[in-house]
Design a protein around this motif. Structure first.
Motif, PDB file in Angstrom:
ATOM      1  N   GLN A 238      12.265  84.980  18.463  1.00  0.00           N
ATOM      2  CA  GLN A 238      12.665  83.870  19.328  1.00  0.00           C
ATOM      3  C   GLN A 238      11.504  82.913  19.545  1.00  0.00           C
ATOM      4  O   GLN A 238      10.361  83.333  19.692  1.00  0.00           O
ATOM      5  CB  GLN A 238      13.150  84.388  20.693  1.00  0.00           C
ATOM      6  N   ILE A 239      11.832  81.623  19.572  1.00  0.00           N
ATOM      7  CA  ILE A 239      10.890  80.591  19.996  1.00  0.00           C
ATOM      8  C   ILE A 239      11.544  79.848  21.145  1.00  0.00           C
ATOM      9  O   ILE A 239      12.687  79.391  21.029  1.00  0.00           O
ATOM     10  CB  ILE A 239      10.549  79.603  18.859  1.00  0.00           C
ATOM     11  N   ALA A 240      10.853  79.750  22.261  1.00  0.00           N
ATOM     12  CA  ALA A 240      11.373  79.051  23.437  1.00  0.00           C
ATOM     13  C   ALA A 240      10.401  77.972  23.866  1.00  0.00           C
ATOM     14  O   ALA A 240       9.184  78.177  23.851  1.00  0.00           O
ATOM     15  CB  ALA A 240      11.606  80.036  24.587  1.00  0.00           C
ATOM     16  N   VAL A 241      10.944  76.823  24.239  1.00  0.00           N
ATOM     17  CA  VAL A 241      10.139  75.706  24.738  1.00  0.00           C
ATOM     18  C   VAL A 241      10.641  75.372  26.136  1.00  0.00           C
ATOM     19  O   VAL A 241      11.787  74.956  26.316  1.00  0.00           O
ATOM     20  CB  VAL A 241      10.251  74.475  23.817  1.00  0.00           C
ATOM     21  N   GLY A 242       9.792  75.579  27.129  1.00  0.00           N
ATOM     22  CA  GLY A 242      10.201  75.413  28.512  1.00  0.00           C
ATOM     23  C   GLY A 242       9.744  74.113  29.123  1.00  0.00           C
ATOM     24  O   GLY A 242       8.595  73.698  28.953  1.00  0.00           O
TER      25      GLY A 242
ATOM     26  N   HIS B  14       4.153  68.879  31.157  1.00  0.00           N
ATOM     27  CA  HIS B  14       3.871  69.620  29.930  1.00  0.00           C
ATOM     28  C   HIS B  14       5.074  70.479  29.555  1.00  0.00           C
ATOM     29  O   HIS B  14       5.943  70.770  30.388  1.00  0.00           O
ATOM     30  CB  HIS B  14       2.653  70.536  30.102  1.00  0.00           C
ATOM     31  N   LEU B  15       5.085  70.900  28.287  1.00  0.00           N
ATOM     32  CA  LEU B  15       6.029  71.899  27.806  1.00  0.00           C
ATOM     33  C   LEU B  15       5.272  73.195  27.547  1.00  0.00           C
ATOM     34  O   LEU B  15       4.105  73.171  27.153  1.00  0.00           O
ATOM     35  CB  LEU B  15       6.695  71.438  26.505  1.00  0.00           C
ATOM     36  N   ASP B  16       5.934  74.331  27.778  1.00  0.00           N
ATOM     37  CA  ASP B  16       5.335  75.640  27.520  1.00  0.00           C
ATOM     38  C   ASP B  16       6.147  76.345  26.443  1.00  0.00           C
ATOM     39  O   ASP B  16       7.340  76.605  26.631  1.00  0.00           O
ATOM     40  CB  ASP B  16       5.317  76.476  28.806  1.00  0.00           C
ATOM     41  N   LEU B  17       5.501  76.672  25.334  1.00  0.00           N
ATOM     42  CA  LEU B  17       6.161  77.323  24.196  1.00  0.00           C
ATOM     43  C   LEU B  17       5.695  78.761  24.077  1.00  0.00           C
ATOM     44  O   LEU B  17       4.518  79.064  24.280  1.00  0.00           O
ATOM     45  CB  LEU B  17       5.857  76.563  22.907  1.00  0.00           C
TER      46      LEU B  17
END
Length: 306
Positions: A205-209, A230-233
């Protein structure tokens, strides 16, 4: 409505001279949606807030209703779950209207991120009180998301977690669906591009929060906030999916980045590509496919929140 959104309009200023009027959009199919329209309307009337109530049956209706009624109202109230709020994203960005949330869904992760109460009356009271804050919005291939956009296990979970399971089992339904998905999960190869540097990974899984919480209360990162610009991946690069069970507590607190099998990156933009197009899950709904470009719109929307 165009399918993609580039930049938001300037936020609409709530006038102190003209009596406020709210557009209340209710998802009757959300877990607690049945019968909620009348209760919300009664609470708003008791507080003296003029409003009109409309129900919707498809995500496309939400944004089109907001755009259609934008000249008549100065705020929008979304009564539903994370999917309902996600569906409102394009319309909110196009009109710049401030919005409130009455969380009636299963996960209610955006409400959790914002510190909103789950009690219907208390949630309406937050909106009536009028305190607002600016929040970021994430985009994937031009489509907005508030919590997390991801590919891999989460997309299969979104397909498995049917409305019937949500209504019947509530948050426990996440665990039931996750057990079924994890039993059949297989890793895939992807390329993540951060600041022009490609990283090839084999991942589940890859998630971008964009926000903090997703998936019924899991945290995308310990430092994630919905207004940090910002985004957190993270990328879940396990030798076997069984190890995910050992990480559950870490995912609840956002400390999973301490595990060597979890790659974490913080940034403003990411590109993710896969050999074959893979679906991307935005706030619980399939919204895009790879190749996918992710970026953050800082302070893009105004929300009623404590």
């Amino acid at each position: 409505m165009p399918s993609d959104v580039e930049e938001p309009r300037s936020p609409r200023v709530v006038s102190a001279e003209k009596a406020p009027r709210a557009l209340v959009l209710v998802n009757p199919n959300s877990r607690r949606g049945a019968g909620s329209a009348e209760a919300v309307a009664k609470r708003l009337s008791g507080a003296g807030l003029a409003h009109s109530v409309e129900t919707f049956s498809s995500p496309e209706e939400v944004s089109s209703d907001i755009v259609r009624r934008a000249a008549e109202v100065d705020r929008v109230i979304i009564c539903g779950g994370d999917g309902s709020v996600n569906a409102a994203g394009p319309g909110l960005l196009e009109t710049g209207l401030p919005f409130g949330i009455v969380p009636l869904g299963t996960g209610n992760d955006l409400a959790r991120t914002l510190g909103l109460p789950e009690d219907l009356d208390a949630a309406v009271d937050v909106i009536v009180a009028g305190k607002m804050r600016r929040i970021d919005v994430g985009l994937v291939n031009g489509r907005p998301f508030f919590n997390v956009a991801s590919l891999g296990i989460s997309t299969e979970l979104a397909r498995t977690l049917t409305p019937d399971i949500k209504r019947r089992w509530g948050r426990f339904g996440y665990a039931l669906a996750a057990m079924k998905v994890l039993a059949n999960a297989r890793p895939f190869t992807a390329t993540i591009v951060d600041k022009g540097e490609p990283i090839r990974v084999k991942t589940f899984q890859i998630a971008v929060g964009n926000g903090r919480y997703y998936g019924g209360g899991m945290a995308v990162s310990e430092q994630a906030a919905i207004d940090d610009e910002h985004l957190d991946l993270y990328s879940l690069e396990l030798s076997g999916v069984w190890k995910f069970a050992l990480m559950i507590r870490a995912f609840r607190t956002g400390s999973h980045g301490a595990w060597e099998e979890v790659r974490t990156v913080r940034g403003l933009e990411f590109d993710i590509s896969t050999r074959k197009p893979r679906p991307v899950n935005c706030d619980g709904e399939i919204c895009a496919h790879t190749p996918a470009h992710f970026k953050v719109l800082p302070k893009a929307l105004t929300v009623f929140a404590p």
